[in-house]
Design an enzyme around this catalytic site. Structure first.
Site, short mmCIF file in Angstrom:
data_model
loop_
_atom_site.label_atom_id
_atom_site.label_comp_id
_atom_site.label_asym_id
_atom_site.label_seq_id
_atom_site.Cartn_x
_atom_site.Cartn_y
_atom_site.Cartn_z
N SER A 77 0.81 -1.22 0.00
CA SER A 77 0.00 0.00 0.00
C SER A 77 0.84 1.28 0.00
O SER A 77 1.67 1.49 -0.88
CB SER A 77 -0.93 -0.08 1.21
OG SER A 77 -1.79 0.99 1.26
N ASP A 279 -3.01 6.15 -3.17
CA ASP A 279 -1.81 5.58 -2.53
C ASP A 279 -1.25 4.49 -3.44
O ASP A 279 -1.76 4.28 -4.56
CB ASP A 279 -2.10 5.07 -1.11
CG ASP A 279 -2.98 3.84 -1.08
OD1 ASP A 279 -3.69 3.61 -2.08
OD2 ASP A 279 -2.97 3.11 -0.09
N ASP A 283 -6.09 2.31 -3.16
CA ASP A 283 -7.35 2.13 -2.44
C ASP A 283 -7.63 3.27 -1.46
O ASP A 283 -8.62 3.25 -0.76
CB ASP A 283 -7.45 0.75 -1.75
CG ASP A 283 -6.42 0.55 -0.68
OD1 ASP A 283 -5.50 1.38 -0.54
OD2 ASP A 283 -6.51 -0.48 0.03
N ASN A 375 -8.27 8.55 6.66
CA ASN A 375 -7.13 8.40 5.75
C ASN A 375 -7.54 8.10 4.30
O ASN A 375 -6.67 7.92 3.45
CB ASN A 375 -6.17 7.33 6.26
CG ASN A 375 -6.78 5.93 6.32
OD1 ASN A 375 -7.75 5.64 5.62
ND2 ASN A 375 -6.21 5.06 7.13
N ARG A 483 -3.38 4.09 20.13
CA ARG A 483 -3.63 2.70 19.75
C ARG A 483 -2.38 2.11 19.11
O ARG A 483 -1.59 2.83 18.49
CB ARG A 483 -4.82 2.58 18.79
CG ARG A 483 -4.65 3.36 17.50
CD ARG A 483 -5.80 3.13 16.54
NE ARG A 483 -5.65 1.88 15.79
CZ ARG A 483 -4.89 1.75 14.70
NH1 ARG A 483 -4.18 2.76 14.24
NH2 ARG A 483 -4.81 0.60 14.08
N GLY A 486 -1.61 -1.58 13.43
CA GLY A 486 -1.77 -2.94 12.95
C GLY A 486 -0.87 -3.22 11.75
O GLY A 486 -0.86 -4.33 11.22
N THR A 487 -0.13 -2.23 11.30
CA THR A 487 0.68 -2.41 10.09
C THR A 487 2.15 -2.04 10.27
O THR A 487 2.95 -2.26 9.39
CB THR A 487 0.13 -1.56 8.93
OG1 THR A 487 0.27 -0.18 9.29
CG2 THR A 487 -1.32 -1.85 8.64
C1 16G Z 1 -4.59 -0.68 6.57
C2 16G Z 1 -6.09 -0.81 6.47
C3 16G Z 1 -6.74 0.52 6.74
C4 16G Z 1 -6.29 1.09 8.06
C5 16G Z 1 -4.78 1.10 8.18
C6 16G Z 1 -4.39 1.40 9.62
C7 16G Z 1 -7.33 -2.24 4.93
C8 16G Z 1 -7.62 -2.54 3.50
N1 16G Z 1 -6.47 -1.25 5.13
O1 16G Z 1 -4.08 0.17 5.59
O2 16G Z 1 -8.14 0.32 6.75
O3 16G Z 1 -6.73 2.41 8.21
O4 16G Z 1 -4.26 -0.18 7.85
O5 16G Z 1 -3.03 1.21 9.80
O6 16G Z 1 -7.82 -2.86 5.85
P1 16G Z 1 -2.41 1.21 11.25
O7 16G Z 1 -3.04 0.08 12.03
O8 16G Z 1 -0.94 1.05 11.02
O9 16G Z 1 -2.74 2.55 11.86
MG MG Z 2 -3.63 1.21 0.27
#
Ligand code: 16G
Ligand code: MG
Length: 530
Positions: A77, A279, A283, A375, A483, A486-487
């Protein structure tokens, strides 16, 4: 063992093939993988074994669902070019079922010598019938690591003899070109619906699109051919071959986080001209413009949700369906407080944890649910019963109701602007954003941070929430939450307040609290930026 007493895998289990292929894609010993918010995501250089195993998992998921097609997207992404990732998509275009996220993590982390037996146990316990067909369609973005990761993934499919269809750009223009017709069909459908929706409206001035030097560049170029003069595009950041360009100083995340336009557009944007950024995997969508005083103004996911929801409410009312069709909006804690206030005065609004899958699910509770993250991720979900109405029918043709597609979202915005005869400035003036700031905090263990109430409050570390609230109360219109990402391996802090300087100060202070609480490395303590 399950009570039904299934001791063996049903159907063929080609253990030798799997072993032979698996040996080509060994798991590095020191890496622990986890299937996060948007699948596996980390440095592209350590993902080979994961992609191989995801190939197997996708084939198995398809078998489990009686041969229905599973989607796989290889992308990171908006992340920098050296990262990559992979996520699975269930048959109706929704995110992979949560229980399988756990299976994915388990298989990805199984040591090489145990992989085949772990896999066997998994297939047996999940009662997958190996004689069922499996179909998988996959694609990748333009990252340099993508090509070899696709090969690893294909080896996973081959090891089970599964059928895969490459819808990826790496076959475009080659002899193996595949799926072109359906991709064209998609543009055709969207552009026809768009034409109908804007027919009779004044000519639409050109729209500047920042393609983030990613896969959206290819799609936007194609879409432009279908739309022609109906909606002229001015495409920027379309270079998908120069190394290091992807998401670099451009794209939706850059714009949203730095709260400024991509440097490459400075001097390009005329006052009042509509521009938007996609991006890396197209998406997310972020609109913006430069106003008469030369100020940069952002029209983010919240502004998009507001615009689209008000349009849908109007259509439903005009069609006399207000009593039977419930329209609602879904947001996350990141939604600007001013947007939540504006919307809540007019519509039911729900707040969910971050991540498209949570919002999508909540949106389905309404007859028409509009969901956008601040976002820029989102879409409206419109139901079959609203097809009584011509515009609503065309809308369902236009919008992608399953997973995010920034280009279809963009067309939707353009339709609403045309219908309401809104300029960017008029759209922006629906409400005034509260100044806000997002800070990343590097901590030794982000999993120590647990949240409740749709991520708006911390449960652990104990006592921290009370300290945050104590701080927030000192700021007018102050709001802040914390928080774990998640990425990425960070904790995120969001803060907003009545004044720019106050929002910045609050974000910095809460960031400092989090950092001190978590015992982070002093060299990485958040810096003052106000
Ligand atoms: C991912 C998610 C998005 C979320 C972002 C938060 C999908 C397709 N994309 O890009 O929805 O806003 O993660 O990221 O689920 P973070 O947990 O690092 O803040
Ligand atoms: Mg994306």
């Amino acid at each position: 063992m399950s009570s039904a007493g299934v001791l063996e895998v049903r159907g063929p289990f080609p253990s030798e093939e799997i072993q032979a292929y698996s040996d080509l894609h060994p798991k590095p010993r020191n890496v622990v993988y986890s299937y996060g918010t948007a699948g596996f995501r980390t440095l592209g250089s350590v993902l080979d074994s994961v992609l191989f195993r995801v190939g197997i998992l996708a084939a198995l998921r398809s078998k489990k669902l009686d041969g229905k097609t599973i989607g796989v997207m290889i992308t990171a992404s908006h992340n920098p070019e050296e990262d990559n990732g992979v996520k699975l998509v269930d048959p109706r275009g929704e995110m992979l079922e949560a229980a399988w996220e756990h299976h994915a993590t388990l298989l990805a982390n199984s040591p090489n010598e145990e992989f085949v037996s772990t896999l066997y146990d998994f297939i047996r316990d999940t009662r997958i019938d190996m004689s069922k067909p499996s179909r998988v369609v996959y694609a990748r973005d333009t990252r340099p690591s993508g090509e070899s990761l696709v090969k690893a993934f294909e080896d996973g499919l081959k090891s089970l003899g599964a059928e895969g269809r490459d819808a990826a750009i790496n076959t475009k223009g080659t002899k193996e070109e595949y799926g072109e017709d359906s991709e064209d069909g998609y543009y055709q459908k969207m552009s026809e619906a768009f034409r109908k929706l804007v027919s009779g409206r004044p000519r639409i001035p050109p729209l500047v699109i920042d393609c983030a030097n990613g896969v959206g560049a290819h799609a936007a170029q194609k879409l432009a051919q279908y739309l022609g003069e109906t909606l002229p595009f001015v495409l920027h950041n379309t270079d998908t071959v120069t190394p290091g360009g992807l998401n670099h100083e451009c794209g939706a995340d850059y714009v949203k986080t730095s709260q400024r336009p991509p440097p490459s557009l400075i001097g390009v944007l005329q006052k009042g001209q509509r521009a938007c950024s996609l991006d890396g995997d197209a998406d997310r969508l972020m609109y913006y413009f430069i106003d008469e005083r030369n100020y940069f103004l952002m029209l983010d996911g919240d502004k998009i949700a507001t615009l689209v929801a008000s349009f849908i409410v109007d259509l439903v009312r005009l069609a006399g369906l207000s009593d039977s069709v419930r329209v609602g909006v879904v947001q996350t804690a990141y939604a600007n407080g001013a947007s939540t206030k504006y919307l809540s005065d007019r519509l039911p609004v729900k707040c969910t944890p971050t991540g498209v899958k949570h919002l999508h699910h909540a949106a389905e509770q309404f007859n028409i649910g509009v969901y956008f993250e601040a976002n820029g991720h989102g879409t409206p979900s419109t139901p079959a019963q609203s097809t009584a109405l011509k515009h609503l029918r065309n809308l369902t043709e236009l919008v992608n109701q399953t997973v995010g597609d920034a280009l279809s979202d963009m067309l939707l915005v353009e339709v609403v602007l045309a219908h309401k005869a809104y300029s960017a400035a008029e759209w922006n003036s629906l409400y005034t954003d509260l100044p806000n700031r997002l800070v990343k905090v590097h901590v030794p263990n982000r999993h120590a941070f647990k949240t409740e109430d749709a991520e708006r409050r911390l449960v652990t570390p104990q006592g921290l929430q009370a300290k945050i609230e104590e701080l927030v109360n000192r700021y007018e219109s102050g709001r802040s939450f914390v928080r774990p990402s998640g990425t990425e391996d960070v904790v995120r802090v969001y803060a907003e307040a009545g004044l720019r300087s106050q929002a910045d100060e609050l974000a910095y202070r809460v960031g400092g609290l989090v950092f001190d609480e978590a015992g982070g490395d002093p060299s990485r303590r958040p810096k003052e930026f106000y």
